[in-house]
Design a protein around this motif. Structure first.
Motif, short mmCIF file in Angstrom:
data_model
loop_
_atom_site.label_atom_id
_atom_site.label_comp_id
_atom_site.label_asym_id
_atom_site.label_seq_id
_atom_site.Cartn_x
_atom_site.Cartn_y
_atom_site.Cartn_z
N LEU A 121 -4.51 11.68 -18.05
CA LEU A 121 -4.49 11.51 -16.60
C LEU A 121 -3.25 10.74 -16.17
CD1 LEU A 121 -6.13 12.05 -14.03
CD2 LEU A 121 -7.26 9.86 -14.37
N LEU A 122 -2.91 9.68 -16.91
CA LEU A 122 -1.71 8.91 -16.59
C LEU A 122 -0.44 9.74 -16.75
CD1 LEU A 122 -2.61 5.48 -18.24
CD2 LEU A 122 -2.51 6.00 -15.80
N ILE A 123 -0.45 10.60 -17.78
CA ILE A 123 0.71 11.49 -17.97
C ILE A 123 0.84 12.45 -16.78
CG2 ILE A 123 1.65 13.38 -19.36
CD1 ILE A 123 0.45 11.98 -21.83
N GLY A 124 -0.30 13.02 -16.37
CA GLY A 124 -0.29 13.93 -15.23
C GLY A 124 0.18 13.25 -13.96
N ILE A 125 -0.30 12.03 -13.73
CA ILE A 125 0.11 11.27 -12.55
C ILE A 125 1.60 10.96 -12.62
CG2 ILE A 125 -0.12 9.04 -11.40
CD1 ILE A 125 -3.09 9.09 -12.22
N GLY A 143 -4.09 20.73 -6.71
CA GLY A 143 -4.89 19.55 -6.39
C GLY A 143 -6.06 19.89 -5.51
N ASP A 144 -5.85 20.76 -4.54
CA ASP A 144 -6.94 21.18 -3.65
C ASP A 144 -8.03 21.91 -4.42
OD1 ASP A 144 -5.70 20.12 -1.39
OD2 ASP A 144 -4.55 21.95 -1.05
N ILE A 145 -7.63 22.76 -5.36
CA ILE A 145 -8.61 23.49 -6.17
C ILE A 145 -9.46 22.53 -6.99
CG2 ILE A 145 -8.86 25.06 -8.15
CD1 ILE A 145 -6.40 26.56 -7.05
N PHE A 146 -8.81 21.54 -7.60
CA PHE A 146 -9.53 20.55 -8.40
C PHE A 146 -10.55 19.79 -7.56
CE2 PHE A 146 -9.62 16.06 -9.84
CZ PHE A 146 -10.31 16.25 -11.02
N LEU A 147 -10.14 19.32 -6.39
CA LEU A 147 -11.06 18.59 -5.52
C LEU A 147 -12.21 19.48 -5.06
CD1 LEU A 147 -8.58 16.53 -3.30
CD2 LEU A 147 -9.95 15.73 -5.22
N ASN A 148 -11.92 20.72 -4.74
CA ASN A 148 -12.99 21.63 -4.31
C ASN A 148 -14.00 21.88 -5.41
OD1 ASN A 148 -11.93 21.88 -1.75
ND2 ASN A 148 -10.81 23.77 -2.18
N GLY A 177 -4.80 18.45 -11.59
CA GLY A 177 -5.21 18.35 -10.19
C GLY A 177 -4.74 17.08 -9.52
N LEU A 178 -4.99 15.94 -10.17
CA LEU A 178 -4.58 14.67 -9.58
C LEU A 178 -3.07 14.49 -9.65
CD1 LEU A 178 -7.35 12.16 -10.71
CD2 LEU A 178 -7.06 13.30 -8.52
N GLY A 179 -2.46 15.05 -10.70
CA GLY A 179 -0.99 15.00 -10.77
C GLY A 179 -0.36 15.73 -9.61
N ALA A 180 -0.93 16.92 -9.26
CA ALA A 180 -0.41 17.69 -8.14
C ALA A 180 -0.61 16.94 -6.83
CB ALA A 180 -1.11 19.06 -8.09
N TYR A 181 -1.78 16.34 -6.67
CA TYR A 181 -2.04 15.61 -5.43
C TYR A 181 -1.19 14.35 -5.34
CZ TYR A 181 -5.25 16.60 -1.64
OH TYR A 181 -5.78 17.04 -0.46
N PHE A 182 -0.94 13.73 -6.49
CA PHE A 182 -0.11 12.53 -6.49
C PHE A 182 1.33 12.88 -6.16
CE2 PHE A 182 -0.74 8.13 -7.34
CZ PHE A 182 0.50 7.61 -7.66
N ALA A 183 1.79 14.04 -6.61
CA ALA A 183 3.13 14.50 -6.24
C ALA A 183 3.23 14.63 -4.73
CB ALA A 183 3.42 15.84 -6.91
#
Length: 416
Positions: free
Chosen positions: A14-18, A39-44, A194-200
């Motif tokens: 997760l830290l790597i993705g972020i 990120g939207d797909i992951f949250l959904n 997902g979180l990496g994409a949203y963090f971007a």
């Protein structure tokens, strides 16, 4: 070293993705619109999974409780211990954040129109809206998740009252719970992406100052959690068994603490908690009820992080966290979060979905909540898991059960 990497692999990934997402947001802003849908797909997927998971987890746990007088007394005492001590953890966290603010909080002028309209509702309207719905189909919406939790409890009670004829349905609930846990595990494997994409997206929108934003909340949790761990657990041990209880608890809490820290799983700590309770002198009849149920229903670490996450979300959105009705609801949500966090790694994400739904938190604050939850997972798991042993001591004290001497424990069969 290999054991640490294995046990913390999900957090490391997760830290790597972020980190990758942050770099993309900083140096490749043109790519952000193309990866944000991930990120939207992951949250959904998480939003879709939360409803069936809650139903099976809660209803199967309630349906599995077999009742008689002694068990009823233990369960009643356990409920009071869980509720009161979790409320204490939540209130102390609120006081800590008030005394040591870790982010800027506005005067609440950033509230959107929907929140303002909701604030104008009477308390009667709020209670009706939060605990019930007018149509069954509305239960399946995450906007009515409190009503759904109550419905799930009622289903579990109804299965118990149905006796033998309800056994096939109970097996269905147990199987469904296991299936949904596995589904959550599959979905969470997408977390780094997902979180990496949203963090971007957040880094692109908010800039490099986003990194400094997380430092103070995380420092608050680690410091406050450590103080709470040693101070409050020592106090609870003293209340439960006097001066002898404090050294007994800490002597036998070393292995559960190290197990929780290394595995980041309350469930993995369950066997060592049961052994610790036995060495402390908790009757097995109490330990075998309180500790397994506490593994799912009792989360001191989740209570502290729940308040912190709500506080951080409100700071991002420039809402007033210290408004009385918000604080009252935060304590209530914290009690529910403690029940649904579960004993599996990353189970806190389900609790996060609960608070997001209740407060109608917009998408821009969701990744911050989930990221903080992941980063505080190790100390939160220690508080969650080892708190079960403390709870069993308190239940023994207040239920009228007697602590056993070492020589007596071999004669305690734990029958309820």
């Amino acid at each position: 070293m290999q054991s640490i990497i294995k046990n913390y692999s999900s957090i490391i990934l997760l830290l790597i993705g972020i980190s990758i997402g942050s770099l993309v947001g900083l140096f490749l802003p043109a790519v952000v619109p193309y990866i944000k849908p991930l990120g939207d797909i992951f949250l959904n997927l998480l939003f879709v999974a939360v409803i069936p998971l809650l139903f099976f987890a809660i209803s199967s746990a309630v349906a599995n409780i077999e009742g008689n007088n002694r068990l009823g007394r233990i369960l009643t005492t356990m409920s009071f211990v869980f509720i009161i001590t979790i409320a204490i953890a939540a209130i102390l966290t609120i006081l800590g954040l008030w005394a040591f603010p870790v982010t800027a909080v506005s005067d609440g002028q950033g509230m959107d129109e929907a929140l303002i309209n909701a604030a104008n509702d009477s308390w009667g309207d709020k209670i009706v809206r939060f605990v019930t719905v007018g149509e069954f189909v509305n239960l399946l919406s995450r906007q009515n998740i409190l009503a759904f939790v109550i419905f799930s409890f009622l289903v579990g009670i109804s299965v118990r009252k149905s006796g033998e004829i309800g056994t096939p349905f109970l097996r269905f609930l147990i199987a469904g719970n296991e299936v949904m846990k596995n589904m959550l595990d599959i979905v969470m494997k997408l977390g780094p992406i997902g979180l990496g994409a949203y963090f971007a997206y957040q880094v692109h929108e908010l800039g490099a100052e986003l990194f400094g934003f997380y430092a103070k909340p995380l420092a608050f949790y680690y410091i406050f959690g450590t103080v709470f761990f040693f101070t409050m657990f020592s106090l609870y041990a003293f209340i439960a068994r006097g001066k002898r209880g404090v050294p007994l608890f800490w002597k036998n809490n070393i292995t559960p603490s190290l197990t929780a820290l290394s595995t980041c799983s309350s469930l993995a700590t369950l066997p060592s908690n049961l052994l610790a309770a036995k060495k402390i002198g908790v009757p097995s009849g109490v330990a075998n009820v309180v500790i397994p149920l506490g593994n799912t229903l009792y989360k001191n670490g989740s209570a502290i992080s729940s308040i912190l996450k709500i506080y951080v979300a409100f700071s991002i959105l420039e809402w007033n966290f210290f408004e009385p009705s918000t604080l009252f609801m935060a304590v209530g949500i914290t009690l529910l979060v403690s029940m649904v966090a579960g004993g599996i790694p990353n189970g806190g994400f389900i609790g996060e979905m609960l608070m997001i739904s209740v407060y109608n938190i917009p998408n821009e604050a969701i990744p911050a909540i989930m990221i903080i939850g992941a980063l505080v997972d190790p100390p939160a798991t220690v508080l969650n898991a080892t708190g079960d042993t403390i709870a069993s001591m308190l239940v023994t004290r207040f239920s009228g059960e007697k602590f056993l001497q070492i020589d007596d424990q071999n004669q305690d069969n734990g029958t309820i």
